[in-house]
Design a protein around this motif. Structure first.
Motif, PDB file in Angstrom:
ATOM      1  N   ALA A  86       0.952  -1.202  -0.122  1.00  0.00           N
ATOM      2  CA  ALA A  86      -0.235  -0.056   0.112  1.00  0.00           C
ATOM      3  C   ALA A  86       0.888   1.206  -0.042  1.00  0.00           C
ATOM      4  CB  ALA A  86      -0.987  -0.023   1.158  1.00  0.00           C
ATOM      5  N   THR A  87       1.911   1.303   0.772  1.00  0.00           N
ATOM      6  CA  THR A  87       2.843   2.524   0.846  1.00  0.00           C
ATOM      7  C   THR A  87       3.615   2.453  -0.581  1.00  0.00           C
ATOM      8  OG1 THR A  87       3.375   2.061   3.218  1.00  0.00           O
ATOM      9  CG2 THR A  87       4.873   3.320   1.984  1.00  0.00           C
ATOM     10  N   LYS A 144       0.977   4.022  -2.809  1.00  0.00           N
ATOM     11  CA  LYS A 144       0.674   5.503  -2.664  1.00  0.00           C
ATOM     12  C   LYS A 144       1.890   6.343  -3.087  1.00  0.00           C
ATOM     13  CE  LYS A 144      -2.262   5.771   1.524  1.00  0.00           C
ATOM     14  NZ  LYS A 144      -2.348   5.958   2.983  1.00  0.00           N
ATOM     15  N   GLU A 145       3.151   5.768  -2.918  1.00  0.00           N
ATOM     16  CA  GLU A 145       4.221   6.741  -3.362  1.00  0.00           C
ATOM     17  C   GLU A 145       4.247   6.923  -4.987  1.00  0.00           C
ATOM     18  OE1 GLU A 145       7.415   4.694  -1.772  1.00  0.00           O
ATOM     19  OE2 GLU A 145       7.266   5.660   0.153  1.00  0.00           O
ATOM     20  N   ARG A 175       0.344  12.929  -7.596  1.00  0.00           N
ATOM     21  CA  ARG A 175      -0.217  13.884  -6.812  1.00  0.00           C
ATOM     22  C   ARG A 175      -1.196  14.811  -7.400  1.00  0.00           C
ATOM     23  NH1 ARG A 175       1.697  11.840  -2.205  1.00  0.00           N
ATOM     24  NH2 ARG A 175       3.707  11.516  -1.869  1.00  0.00           N
TER      25      ARG A 175
END
Length: 59
Positions: free
Chosen positions: A49-50, A53-54, A58
């Motif tokens: 998940a990390t 997300k990275e 954005r």
């Protein structure tokens, strides 16, 4: 104290007491193995998940 109790139970009730303690011990081992696998899977999913997300753009 604990070993005296176990010896008294075995003397009074025979091998059935040993079987019950053995089965309880094996059940504990199974629960510990299951918990270890679940903890490992949780760590892997958190890491995935990390990473996702990275890599997301954005807003």
């Amino acid at each position: 104290m604990g070993s005296d109790l176990i010896l008294k139970l075995v003397a009074d009730h025979g091998p059935w007491v040993l079987l019950v303690f053995y089965l309880l011990y094996r059940d504990l081992q199974k629960d510990q193995a299951t918990r270890a696998v679940l903890d490992k899977n949780t760590a892997i999913l958190t890491e995935m998940a990390t990473i996702i997300k990275e890599r997301l753009p954005r807003a």
